[in-house]
Design an enzyme around this catalytic site. Structure first.
Site, mmCIF file in Angstrom:
data_model
loop_
_atom_site.group_PDB
_atom_site.id
_atom_site.type_symbol
_atom_site.label_atom_id
_atom_site.label_comp_id
_atom_site.label_asym_id
_atom_site.label_seq_id
_atom_site.Cartn_x
_atom_site.Cartn_y
_atom_site.Cartn_z
ATOM 1 N N ASP A 1 -7.807 -16.893 -12.125
ATOM 2 C CA ASP A 1 -9.127 -17.496 -11.975
ATOM 3 C C ASP A 1 -9.278 -18.692 -12.908
ATOM 4 O O ASP A 1 -8.964 -18.614 -14.097
ATOM 5 C CB ASP A 1 -10.221 -16.463 -12.271
ATOM 6 C CG ASP A 1 -11.622 -17.010 -12.045
ATOM 7 O OD1 ASP A 1 -11.777 -17.875 -11.165
ATOM 8 O OD2 ASP A 1 -12.549 -16.565 -12.747
ATOM 9 N N SER B 1 -10.877 -13.548 -19.536
ATOM 10 C CA SER B 1 -10.943 -12.184 -19.006
ATOM 11 C C SER B 1 -10.433 -11.206 -20.052
ATOM 12 O O SER B 1 -10.981 -11.122 -21.149
ATOM 13 C CB SER B 1 -10.150 -12.094 -17.695
ATOM 14 O OG SER B 1 -10.297 -10.823 -17.102
ATOM 15 N N THR B 2 -9.351 -10.480 -19.761
ATOM 16 C CA THR B 2 -8.832 -9.447 -20.659
ATOM 17 C C THR B 2 -8.520 -10.021 -22.042
ATOM 18 O O THR B 2 -7.802 -11.000 -22.159
ATOM 19 C CB THR B 2 -7.551 -8.829 -20.085
ATOM 20 O OG1 THR B 2 -7.776 -8.483 -18.720
ATOM 21 C CG2 THR B 2 -7.133 -7.608 -20.867
ATOM 22 N N HIS C 1 -15.002 -12.285 -17.396
ATOM 23 C CA HIS C 1 -14.971 -11.217 -16.393
ATOM 24 C C HIS C 1 -15.422 -9.904 -17.030
ATOM 25 O O HIS C 1 -14.679 -9.285 -17.788
ATOM 26 C CB HIS C 1 -13.559 -11.044 -15.834
ATOM 27 C CG HIS C 1 -13.033 -12.261 -15.144
ATOM 28 N ND1 HIS C 1 -11.700 -12.480 -14.934
ATOM 29 C CD2 HIS C 1 -13.673 -13.334 -14.616
ATOM 30 C CE1 HIS C 1 -11.526 -13.626 -14.299
ATOM 31 N NE2 HIS C 1 -12.710 -14.171 -14.111
ATOM 32 N N MET D 1 -5.905 -11.582 -17.226
ATOM 33 C CA MET D 1 -4.983 -11.424 -16.106
ATOM 34 C C MET D 1 -5.531 -12.133 -14.881
ATOM 35 O O MET D 1 -6.727 -12.387 -14.769
ATOM 36 C CB MET D 1 -4.729 -9.953 -15.812
ATOM 37 C CG MET D 1 -5.924 -9.140 -15.381
ATOM 38 S SD MET D 1 -5.427 -7.413 -15.054
ATOM 39 C CE MET D 1 -7.028 -6.645 -14.826
#
Length: 355
Positions: free
Chosen positions: A296, A172-173, A199, A293
């Protein structure tokens, strides 16, 4: 209180963003109308986070970001439009060191920023605790420069061998930079394809796949329809959807699926791994959980490890946000915890042992 510097050439956008932060109650806000003013303010005082518009007259957001990261490094969240041009500029900003981004739901001047209010507040709060990392854009080959590299690897049309195993990546991030480092360290001759759940909105995943395809030796594609999983290739799940591994008509396929509303993150790494376990033996799967973050992927990869598969978490030292990998590590589900630069070598060792 989190101190935020809002940088946007639109007075209306500055007002919208300021109102969002002030309503939250845990932010102290100051604004700048352009990049030049922002740099002056950053030279006078420090801020926990900067929100930075990409499209501004004079000094644009990318130029301002490069100055911030070299002169007064601090966490930056980009504010961009959901266009292909905006997506490309946002990915360049993430490469330069921006922690995250917010996509304006209504174009350059969005009157409906309340649609992303919760996301904005969560990302800025997360950014306040993140580690900015500067990377110069000019170190990367352009797609044209990378083409001879692909040709020298004799990729041609790529292997048509069906996957004997699968590498599953949840991220993600901070993902684009980590994915580039990961994929650049892998060989096109490897036997197992890579399936990625990053994401991102759909506008961004397609541009990211194109960018990675131009920068890495492995062919990279976005999965927008049921697609065979072939050796030596990289498949990126389409944003705003989920991805599952399925066997159809005797072939192993990556299949886009509508979002599972019960899951908060999309494309869902948990759903991707769970589906792969229904098709492959655990020993044929390797799970990687990279920067981002939330949690998941942690539950599904913990189950993968417990069933006999191998798992790896990116270490805190190289993560922009140590959330998803931390969840896996704290659950005891990671076989290895390594900085992103060391992960390709470990994958090669595992793949050689599986050959």
């Amino acid at each position: 209180m989190i101190s935020v510097l809002v940088v946007d050439d639109s007075a209306m956008m500055r007002r919208f963003l300021t109102q969002i932060f002030e309503r939250a109650g845990d932010f102290k806000v100051r604004t700048a109308r352009n990049g030049e003013v922002a740099l002056e303010l950053l030279g006078e005082a420090s801020y926990d986070v900067v929100t930075l518009d990409i499209n501004m007259p004079g000094m644009d957001g990318l130029t301002c970001l490069s100055h911030i990261m070299t002169e007064t490094p601090c966490p930056v969240v980009m504010v961009s439009s959901l266009t292909e041009k905006g997506a490309l500029a946002t990915l360049e900003a993430l490469e330069l060191g921006a922690v995250d981004y917010i996509a304006k739901p209504g174009g350059t001047v969005s009157h409906n920023m309340q649609e992303v209010e919760e996301e904005l507040l969560n990302k800025v709060r997360t950014a306040a605790a993140a580690k900015p990392r500067f990377r110069s854009l000019d170190i990367h080959p352009t797609p044209a420069e990378a083409a001879p590299q692909k040709a020298s690897e004799d990729l041609g049309a790529g292997s048509e061998r069906e996957a004997e195993g699968l590498i599953l990546v949840g991220v993600s991030t901070g993902g684009p930079s980590s994915l580039e480092t990961l994929l650049a360290g892998l060989s096109p001759q490897q036997q197992w394809p890579v399936l990625i759940a990053q994401h991102m909105p759909a506008t961004f995943t397609g541009v990211l796949a194109q960018r990675l395809n131009g920068l890495c030796a492995l062919p990279v594609m976005e999965v927008t329809k049921p697609t065979p999983l072939l050796a030596g290739r990289v498949y990126m799940a389409q944003g705003d959807k989920d991805i599952e591994v399925r066997r159809r008509a005797g072939r192993l396929m990556a299949v886009p699926q509508p979002q599972d509303a019960e899951r908060p993150w999309h494309p869902s790494a948990d759903r991707m791994v769970e589906s792969a376990l229904e098709v492959f033996a655990p020993q044929q799967l390797i799970g990687l959980l990279l920067t981002g973050m939330g949690d998941d992927g942690a539950r599904a990869m913990q189950n993968l490890q417990a069933a006999g598969g191998r798992t790896l978490a990116e270490s805190e030292e190289s993560c922009v946000v140590y959330g998803m990998p931390r969840a896996l590590v704290e659950a005891g589900g990671a076989d290895q915890v390594l900085p992103i630069e060391a992960i390709p070598a470990q994958l090669k060792r595992w793949l050689l042992s599986s050959a």
